[in-house]
Design an enzyme around this catalytic site. Structure first.
Site, PDB file in Angstrom:
ATOM      1  N   HIS A 123      17.102 -25.600   2.861  1.00 57.11           N
ATOM      2  CA  HIS A 123      16.126 -27.022   3.153  1.00 57.11           C
ATOM      3  C   HIS A 123      16.615 -28.256   3.231  1.00 57.11           C
ATOM      4  O   HIS A 123      16.239 -29.296   3.428  1.00 57.11           O
ATOM      5  CB  HIS A 123      14.883 -26.896   2.296  1.00 57.11           C
ATOM      6  CG  HIS A 123      13.962 -25.823   2.215  1.00 57.11           C
ATOM      7  ND1 HIS A 123      13.010 -25.956   3.126  1.00 57.11           N
ATOM      8  CD2 HIS A 123      14.034 -24.705   1.577  1.00 57.11           C
ATOM      9  CE1 HIS A 123      12.412 -24.791   2.956  1.00 57.11           C
ATOM     10  NE2 HIS A 123      12.797 -24.107   2.140  1.00 57.11           N
TER      11      HIS A 123
ATOM     12  N   LYS B  50       5.832 -40.483   2.569  1.00 58.98           N
ATOM     13  CA  LYS B  50       6.720 -39.426   2.345  1.00 58.98           C
ATOM     14  C   LYS B  50       7.458 -39.812   1.222  1.00 58.98           C
ATOM     15  O   LYS B  50       7.211 -41.005   0.752  1.00 58.98           O
ATOM     16  CB  LYS B  50       7.702 -39.151   3.514  1.00 58.98           C
ATOM     17  CG  LYS B  50       8.593 -40.611   4.069  1.00 58.98           C
ATOM     18  CD  LYS B  50       9.342 -40.191   5.115  1.00 58.98           C
ATOM     19  CE  LYS B  50       8.668 -39.968   6.552  1.00 58.98           C
ATOM     20  NZ  LYS B  50       8.966 -38.641   7.105  1.00 58.98           N
ATOM     21  N   ARG B  51       8.197 -38.798   0.458  1.00 61.13           N
ATOM     22  CA  ARG B  51       9.036 -39.289  -0.627  1.00 61.13           C
ATOM     23  C   ARG B  51       9.721 -40.404  -0.238  1.00 61.13           C
ATOM     24  O   ARG B  51      10.311 -40.705   0.890  1.00 61.13           O
ATOM     25  CB  ARG B  51      10.073 -38.200  -0.844  1.00 61.13           C
ATOM     26  CG  ARG B  51       9.448 -37.116  -1.821  1.00 61.13           C
ATOM     27  CD  ARG B  51       8.882 -37.618  -3.143  1.00 61.13           C
ATOM     28  NE  ARG B  51       9.856 -37.740  -4.073  1.00 61.13           N
ATOM     29  CZ  ARG B  51       9.696 -36.991  -5.358  1.00 61.13           C
ATOM     30  NH1 ARG B  51       8.937 -36.314  -5.571  1.00 61.13           N
ATOM     31  NH2 ARG B  51      10.772 -37.180  -6.425  1.00 61.13           N
TER      32      ARG B  51
ATOM     33  N   LYS C  93      15.711 -41.511   4.379  1.00 58.20           N
ATOM     34  CA  LYS C  93      14.316 -41.706   5.014  1.00 58.20           C
ATOM     35  C   LYS C  93      13.959 -43.102   5.617  1.00 58.20           C
ATOM     36  O   LYS C  93      13.103 -43.051   6.619  1.00 58.20           O
ATOM     37  CB  LYS C  93      13.243 -40.912   4.162  1.00 58.20           C
ATOM     38  CG  LYS C  93      13.337 -39.774   3.776  1.00 58.20           C
ATOM     39  CD  LYS C  93      12.174 -39.253   2.950  1.00 58.20           C
ATOM     40  CE  LYS C  93      12.335 -38.021   2.425  1.00 58.20           C
ATOM     41  NZ  LYS C  93      11.895 -36.665   3.256  1.00 58.20           N
TER      42      LYS C  93
ATOM     43  N   THR D 137       7.701 -32.084   7.935  1.00 54.25           N
ATOM     44  CA  THR D 137       6.536 -31.624   8.161  1.00 54.25           C
ATOM     45  C   THR D 137       5.504 -32.547   8.337  1.00 54.25           C
ATOM     46  O   THR D 137       4.392 -32.240   8.935  1.00 54.25           O
ATOM     47  CB  THR D 137       5.995 -30.615   7.269  1.00 54.25           C
ATOM     48  OG1 THR D 137       6.218 -31.159   5.879  1.00 54.25           O
ATOM     49  CG2 THR D 137       7.024 -29.197   7.338  1.00 54.25           C
TER      50      THR D 137
ATOM     51  N   LYS E 137       1.913 -33.043  11.020  1.00 48.92           N
ATOM     52  CA  LYS E 137       0.585 -33.339  10.698  1.00 48.92           C
ATOM     53  C   LYS E 137      -0.182 -34.484  11.375  1.00 48.92           C
ATOM     54  O   LYS E 137      -0.955 -34.539  11.650  1.00 48.92           O
ATOM     55  CB  LYS E 137       0.473 -33.440   9.027  1.00 48.92           C
ATOM     56  CG  LYS E 137       0.897 -32.199   8.198  1.00 48.92           C
ATOM     57  CD  LYS E 137       1.165 -32.621   7.004  1.00 48.92           C
ATOM     58  CE  LYS E 137       1.879 -31.442   6.152  1.00 48.92           C
ATOM     59  NZ  LYS E 137       2.507 -31.873   4.731  1.00 48.92           N
TER      60      LYS E 137
HETATM   61  C1  26V Z   1      16.155 -30.001  -4.568  1.00 42.17           C
HETATM   62  C2  26V Z   1      16.428 -30.224  -5.923  1.00 42.17           C
HETATM   63  C3  26V Z   1      17.550 -30.214  -6.594  1.00 42.17           C
HETATM   64  C4  26V Z   1      17.723 -29.943  -8.138  1.00 42.17           C
HETATM   65  C5  26V Z   1      16.660 -30.637  -8.893  1.00 42.17           C
HETATM   66  C6  26V Z   1      15.129 -30.483  -8.286  1.00 42.17           C
HETATM   67  C7  26V Z   1      15.113 -30.342  -6.765  1.00 42.17           C
HETATM   68  C8  26V Z   1      13.819 -30.152  -6.240  1.00 42.17           C
HETATM   69  C9  26V Z   1      13.797 -29.936  -4.919  1.00 42.17           C
HETATM   70  C10 26V Z   1      14.876 -29.807  -4.206  1.00 42.17           C
HETATM   71  C11 26V Z   1      14.817 -29.602  -2.511  1.00 42.17           C
HETATM   72  C12 26V Z   1      15.243 -30.570  -1.724  1.00 42.17           C
HETATM   73  C13 26V Z   1      15.158 -30.023  -0.776  1.00 42.17           C
HETATM   74  C14 26V Z   1      13.604 -30.314   0.437  1.00 42.17           C
HETATM   75  O1  26V Z   1      12.688 -30.704  -0.130  1.00 42.17           O
HETATM   76  N1  26V Z   1      13.862 -30.233   1.550  1.00 42.17           N
HETATM   77  C15 26V Z   1      12.848 -30.529   2.426  1.00 42.17           C
HETATM   78  O2  26V Z   1      12.342 -29.386   2.874  1.00 42.17           O
HETATM   79  C16 26V Z   1      11.248 -29.727   3.818  1.00 42.17           C
HETATM   80  C17 26V Z   1      10.697 -28.169   4.199  1.00 42.17           C
HETATM   81  O3  26V Z   1      11.430 -27.363   4.764  1.00 42.17           O
HETATM   82  C18 26V Z   1      11.783 -30.240   4.888  1.00 42.17           C
HETATM   83  O4  26V Z   1      10.713 -30.484   6.094  1.00 42.17           O
HETATM   84  C19 26V Z   1      12.184 -31.634   4.735  1.00 42.17           C
HETATM   85  O5  26V Z   1      13.003 -32.116   5.736  1.00 42.17           O
HETATM   86  C20 26V Z   1      13.330 -31.301   3.670  1.00 42.17           C
HETATM   87  O6  26V Z   1      13.967 -32.414   3.270  1.00 42.17           O
END
Ligand code: 26V
Length: 800
Positions: free
Chosen positions: A353, A539-540, A545, A645, A649
């Site tokens: 992701h 968004k975050r 971003k 995403t 929406k």
């Molecule tokens: C990474 C980490 C790293 C360790 C600590 C906790 C943590 C929590 C979440 C993440 C995930 C980051 C990746 C993420 O959220 N990607 C997003 O995924 C969406 C669904 O596929 C996508 O639409 C977004 O573009 C993407 O940034």
């Protein structure tokens, strides 16, 4: 239930009495809410039991979706709509003097996720159930979800999110289905009957207790499960310490163990090697795999596991599923390494992701070795075998590049690729970047494993449920088949120039904007003009971003207004959380609030610009914002946003995308055509080239272009009524590094914003674009996405 109103009332009042110990006169709002959930649950649970029965009889293949995050939001309204009893329920409650709306508001969002990744998991569960695909989400029952955000003096302040306080009654705890998860200890290798076997010793074991939440499909009687695990100590307290009067010591172990499922890590896209996080990851995968195997073995032989079970890992967070499945197959089921490996690879599939380097998980060897000694041995063996194979076939350089263990760290993405039969990205552009850059060496070895699955969102929550007015208009115009078959939305294209339809659409947008304006006023005190363009970025908060780019343009526009240039009225709406420890992102939030303070009260602006920050962004708030948006800001640095995403929406609710060619924006462009979207900025390839050649100089851009200089300087020159050093970090980042090419894209962004204004001024054109967006949004329904996963990765079929 064969519901009718009278029967509903009878059951409801009975539940108030027998399950909440109260009556209509005495009941609190929470009692009333709880009684309602109990009443609906009856029917829901019957459908659930029935679905499980049919599934077992058919013995069909099932997918388990492993995710450290699920972000479902509120369930009450959704379940009522999906059961088809909302109107009935509303009337019945009304006759008893109860407002359904009030009860809906009382319900807490289930926010067991940070953002995109967790919400995607929730959309996927929705689509699986609605398409009658046998699936089960596996996650953690965090006691506290993603923090609540307060804005105090313009700054983000975090508060704990006790989401279970509104009851958590949808789910059911299965105390008799606990499994044991082991940490620590050592491994003894012994020969038994001429076979090397491994015995784990001296470990601590804890309990994993399942809490099952029903996931109902849309009007189809089909119910899947979201299983959330809670960590539980085997012992509530230590009697010896208790007897000595050492009460804290007596419960110390329990607190330590239960901390595993205490709180969701609030970072996204930022990896930190915290041992508690590693514990959470192993806890989830070990508990889930054990329970899957327990259930599976009741009616099947272990050798054909992968023919009946698919396990999907949502990002690398549950990657330990690979060595854990190996461990159980070898140590407990007695399979050979080859047999176990065959099953494991064919069972597991993985989605990436993000390509953000700081999000890549790399666990220190010693940490894994100490906490999970047997799992560690298996990872070492996987690494060794793969390394040797690549060394033999492709030489030393390649072997080094692909090593799972390197520099005393375990690279989880590499482990995930080697241990799965499928690796997918979440939008075409993202998948191409994985193949050609980030995972190039692996693509070379396993080209057949790589594939793309562009994300999607459930149109049932984000259109049907959250934008009732628009849904009704759509159903009046093309019938309501679109709810089950979103492709039907295409039929709306023939209304793009239909005067009456356009007028109604415009009217609905206006009404939705009025409703959002009320929320804005209640939450911030700011009064906005419903006839202005609602320009939204929600968004975050993350530098990639580029909320900062949006801010710089607002500063520019403000200047234009003060110079008496013609500017169409705009309301800039922001909402989103920043990771607790991410200072720069938090400063961007402060900056937006400081800018709002300045502009909103400046009488010279004559309401031409308003800047609004809505606190505590969450699923339920987003559902009020999407329907009211005119402009969808999707302005990440090209290549950085894997998919996005929110963009989908907005589109589905008729907003027009103002975006870079990043993530799924590229496919939105493909779907609607270039006349129906506004794009700008560097292309992904150009961005990647700048990184490679290190030849971008933001300072030069700043000096060359007075407009840029003017806006950027305002961060630090006293223009904002705030200490001049407050935004120094942001200013320095822009001038010294500008890692995300804000300045480089700024001039084009201004132009794009002007284009938006032009389009908006021509109502007919705008309406046509808006309709074209809605009509072509079906390909971004998660139904489409899930069908592709089911067919091309999981090989599962729906139950008729
Ligand atoms: C990474 C980490 C790293 C360790 C600590 C906790 C943590 C929590 C979440 C993440 C995930 C980051 C990746 C993420 O959220 N990607 C997003 O995924 C969406 C669904 O596929 C996508 O639409 C977004 O573009 C993407 O940034």
């Amino acid at each position: 239930m064969g519901f009718n109103k009278e029967y509903f009332k009878k059951v409801y009042l009975n539940n108030l009495c027998t399950l909440c110990e109260t009556n209509l006169e005495e009941a609190t709002l929470l009692d009333k809410y709880n009684a309602l959930v109990y009443t609906i649950r009856d029917d829901l649970y019957k459908k659930w039991v029935n679905t499980n029965k049919i599934r077992k009889e058919n013995n069909v293949k099932k997918v388990y979706y492993f995710s450290l995050e699920f972000l479902p939001g509120k369930l009450l309204d959704r379940n009522l709509i999906y059961l088809g009893i909302k109107d009935l329920c509303n009337e019945a409650l009304e006759e008893m003097g109860i407002s359904l709306k009030e009860l809906e508001e009382l319900e807490e969002d289930a926010a067991l996720g940070n953002g995109g990744l967790g919400r995607l998991a929730a959309c996927f569960l929705d689509s699986m159930a609605s398409l009658q695909l046998p699936g089960c989400g596996c996650g953690i029952k965090y006691k506290y979800g993603l923090f609540k955000q307060k804005i105090i003096n313009g700054y983000q302040v975090e508060e704990e999110d006790n989401w279970l306080k509104s009851g958590g009654l949808w789910g059911i705890t299965k105390i008799d289905k606990c499994v044991e998860v082991k940490f620590g200890g050592n491994v003894k290798s012994i020969y038994e009957n001429n076979k090397l076997i491994f015995k784990e010793e001296n470990y601590h074991s804890i309990l994993a207790e399942p809490y099952d939440v029903p996931v109902l499909g849309y009007k189809n009687e089909f119910v899947n499960t979201l299983r959330l695990w809670r960590a539980k100590s085997k012992k509530d307290f230590d009697f010896d310490y208790f007897s000595l009067g050492e009460y804290l010591k007596a419960v110390e172990e329990k607190v330590d163990i239960e901390s595993i499922s205490y709180v969701l890590y609030p970072d996204d896209n930022n990896y930190k090697n915290k041992v508690l996080r590693l514990k959470q990851q192993y806890f989830l995968v070990s508990a889930s795999i054990q329970s899957i195997i327990n259930e599976y073995k009741k009616s099947n032989k272990i050798n054909s596991f992968h023919e009946k079970i698919a396990i999907h890992i949502n990002d690398t967070h549950p990657t330990l599923a690979i060595p854990e499945l190996m461990r159980i197959l070898i140590d407990y089921e007695g399979l050979s390494w080859q047999e176990a490996w065959h099953i494991t690879v064919n069972t597991i599939s993985y989605t990436n992701h993000t390509i953000m380097p700081e999000a890549l998980e790399k666990w220190p060897l010693h940490m894994v070795k100490e906490l999970l000694p047997r799992v560690y041995m298996i990872i070492e063996e996987i690494n060794k075998r793969f390394y040797e194979r690549v060394l033999r076939e492709k030489g030393e350089q390649k072997a080094k590049n692909i090593a799972i263990i390197f520099n005393n760290e375990i690279n989880m993405a590499k482990l995930a690729i080697v241990g799965s039969h499928s690796v997918n990205g979440v939008a075409k552009l993202h998948t191409n970047i994985l193949k050609s850059e980030v995972m190039r060496d692996f693509y070379d070895i396993y080209p057949e494993r790589f594939n793309n699955k562009t994300n999607g969102i459930t149109h049932r929550r984000f259109l049907l449920k959250s934008n009732t007015k628009l849904s009704n208009l759509i159903s009046e115009s093309i019938g309501d088949c679109w709810i089950k078959s979103p492709k039907e939305l295409k039929k709306l294209e023939s209304f793009a120039e239909d005067k009456s339809f356009c007028e109604k659409l415009q009217c609905i947008k206006k009404e939705n904007k009025i409703e959002l304006s009320k929320i804005i006023k209640d939450s911030t005190g700011i009064i906005v003009d419903e006839n202005s363009i609602f320009d939204v970025q929600i968004k975050r908060f993350h530098l990639y971003k580029r909320q900062l780019l949006n801010v710089l343009n607002i500063i520019y526009m403000y200047n234009e207004v003060l110079q008496n240039r013609d500017v169409f009225p705009r309301t800039f709406i922001f909402s989103g959380k920043a990771a607790r420890g991410y200072y720069e992102a938090k400063q961007v939030i402060k900056l937006i609030n400081a800018l709002g303070e300045k502009i909103n009260k400046d009488s010279r602006v004559k309401d031409k610009i308003k800047v609004v920050f809505l606190e505590n962004y969450r699923v339920s708030l987003s559902e009020r914002i999407f329907p009211a948006a005119d402009v969808s800001e999707q302005i990440s640095t090209a290549s950085k946003e894997a998919s996005g995403t929110g963009n989908m929406k907005f589109m589905m609710n008729g907003a027009i995308t103002l975006g870079t060619l990043d993530g799924a924006n590229v496919e939105i462009l493909e779907a609607v055509g270039k006349e129906n979207i506004v794009t700008f900025g560097l292309k992904a390839e150009e961005v990647l080239n700048y990184y490679k050649n290190r030849n971008y100089n933001p300072f030069e851009v700043y000096n060359r272009e007075p407009i840029i200089k003017n806006s950027v300087d305002k961060l630090v020159n006293g223009f904002l009524d705030i200490n001049r050093d407050e935004f120094k970090v942001l200013y320095n980042e822009l001038l010294r590094r500008d890692e995300y090419f804000v300045l480089k894209d700024f001039m084009e962004y201004i132009k794009a914003q002007k284009k938006i204004e032009q389009l908006y001024k021509n109502t007919n054109v705008w309406n046509k674009i808006s309709i074209t967006n809605i009509a072509n949004s079906a390909r971004f329904s998660s139904d489409r996405t899930i069908k592709e996963y089911a067919k091309e990765i999981w090989n599962i079929e729906n139950i008729k």
